[in-house]
Motif scaffolding. Sequence first.
Motif, PDB file in Angstrom:
ATOM      1  N   SER A 197       1.877   3.217   1.941  1.00  0.00           N
ATOM      2  CA  SER A 197       2.992   3.683   2.890  1.00  0.00           C
ATOM      3  C   SER A 197       3.841   3.000   2.900  1.00  0.00           C
ATOM      4  O   SER A 197       5.176   3.230   3.361  1.00  0.00           O
ATOM      5  N   CYS A 232       0.795  -1.244  -0.058  1.00  0.00           N
ATOM      6  CA  CYS A 232      -0.036  -0.061   0.067  1.00  0.00           C
ATOM      7  C   CYS A 232       0.978   1.171  -0.148  1.00  0.00           C
ATOM      8  O   CYS A 232       2.107   1.116   0.197  1.00  0.00           O
ATOM      9  N   ARG A 283       5.863   4.505   9.910  1.00  0.00           N
ATOM     10  CA  ARG A 283       5.981   4.219   8.397  1.00  0.00           C
ATOM     11  C   ARG A 283       4.387   4.316   7.814  1.00  0.00           C
ATOM     12  O   ARG A 283       4.417   4.950   6.765  1.00  0.00           O
ATOM     13  N   VAL A 284       3.560   3.856   8.434  1.00  0.00           N
ATOM     14  CA  VAL A 284       2.180   3.958   7.929  1.00  0.00           C
ATOM     15  C   VAL A 284       1.764   5.196   7.948  1.00  0.00           C
ATOM     16  O   VAL A 284       1.131   5.850   6.949  1.00  0.00           O
ATOM     17  N   GLU A 324       0.803  -3.323   8.251  1.00  0.00           N
ATOM     18  CA  GLU A 324      -0.097  -2.099   8.554  1.00  0.00           C
ATOM     19  C   GLU A 324      -0.824  -2.346   9.503  1.00  0.00           C
ATOM     20  O   GLU A 324      -1.284  -1.592  10.540  1.00  0.00           O
ATOM     21  N   GLU A 325      -1.841  -3.427   9.374  1.00  0.00           N
ATOM     22  CA  GLU A 325      -2.788  -3.630  10.321  1.00  0.00           C
ATOM     23  C   GLU A 325      -2.234  -4.220  11.694  1.00  0.00           C
ATOM     24  O   GLU A 325      -2.899  -3.706  12.596  1.00  0.00           O
ATOM     25  N   GLY A 334       6.771   0.794  12.767  1.00  0.00           N
ATOM     26  CA  GLY A 334       5.762   0.429  11.732  1.00  0.00           C
ATOM     27  C   GLY A 334       4.423   1.189  11.598  1.00  0.00           C
ATOM     28  O   GLY A 334       4.295   1.667  10.502  1.00  0.00           O
ATOM     29  N   LEU A 335       4.121   1.587  12.654  1.00  0.00           N
ATOM     30  CA  LEU A 335       2.944   2.939  12.730  1.00  0.00           C
ATOM     31  C   LEU A 335       3.559   4.047  12.185  1.00  0.00           C
ATOM     32  O   LEU A 335       2.976   4.706  11.404  1.00  0.00           O
ATOM     33  N   ILE A 369       4.410  -0.505   3.202  1.00  0.00           N
ATOM     34  CA  ILE A 369       4.605  -1.522   4.253  1.00  0.00           C
ATOM     35  C   ILE A 369       3.099  -2.340   3.828  1.00  0.00           C
ATOM     36  O   ILE A 369       2.304  -1.745   3.446  1.00  0.00           O
TER      37      ILE A 369
END
Length: 389
Positions: free
Chosen positions: A62, A60, A375-376, A69-70, A372-373, A64
């Motif tokens: 982002s 997606c 990056r999103v 992402e989830e 990770g967040l 990632i």
Amino acid sequence: MALPFFGKKPGSPRPAAAPEGRVAGGESPPPTELSGLDFSASDHGRGLAHAAGLVEVQECGSGIGAAFEEAAVLYANGNDDEALALLEAAVPSEGGAVGEGAWLMLLDLYRLGGHRQRFESRVLDYATRFERSPPSWADLSPAAGKAKSTPVPLVNLNGQLSAAAEKQFAQIAAIARRSGGVRIDVSKVRGVDDAGCGVWRRLLAELAAERLAVTLLNVKALADVLGQRVAEGRAEARDTWLMLLELLQYAGDQARFEDLAVAYAVTFEESPPSWERRVGFAPAPASPADSAPVAAVDPDDFVFEGELTGAGNETLKRLAAFASDRRQLRIDCARLRRIDFVCAGTLFNILVTLQAQGKLVSLVNVNAMVAGLLRVMSVDTVAHVTLRP
């Protein structure tokens, strides 16, 4: 497949990528840049095994994979078990068809949850897949933190301080004696008169005599304020001079300290205090085998710690004020466990504003789940983000 970098990159150049392979001589590997990590699925964009069967995972905007992402969003919202189940299903048990970023999220979530056995069952696969030294085990769970360390309270001082603040300083002394130490954030202090400096210095001297650990945080702005009130040859406000020398030691600014010490000696015809660097501290862990290496906090770093939640978060309000007179800003996230989705959005907006003002911001020692967040949320397009070891 290394994913392309989405969005506008920060203005300053990033450090060179770390070479592959294990690190010789037991040295720590260089910090891992978030934007350089690959979270993709397989080299051909194939789906990942997930829960009840095969689910195609699309990359997606982002940069990632959707599963990761989830998982990052689930963790941000406090759904640790669901995030862990999703990552365990998405990251293959052997070899690897996902990028290093996905593996680091899984391994860090094991550390954040205190799942040592699961961590050790996967860490060799990581080392084999990426041919580099894996993260070391450290129990970063809340239960371990409470069991292994003595909490060091953080006290915020604000406004104009004078001799009338003696009661406030007495309360700080009581907190330090009860907890074995105290951290004092002075970013909101707008000024201290000479009498207030005297009271403050006596407090610090008493706590030092009792061997209680005291750290002054975010001292640069206050040192600049006091610096405007002293002048060589004007033998006035002696406590202000001495308090300024104290602040410069917490700031780690030896050159400015030495210049001021000479001016003090000339002005008051007496020996100034000797230079002694004073740095932030973290509670000592109980067991080296179970603890993460945490460097001393630089007094001029802004610190994120614990869990940041909500759009009106007080820490983020202080961040915006702290950054106002700085061209470069380093945010230490070694003690940050979680940041929720709303708070991450607010952080992004603050960082966009700072970037537009030409300021360079770095977030360092970020755990992989928070990264990770970020990056999103495209935070790594407006700030440098590096992971904790």
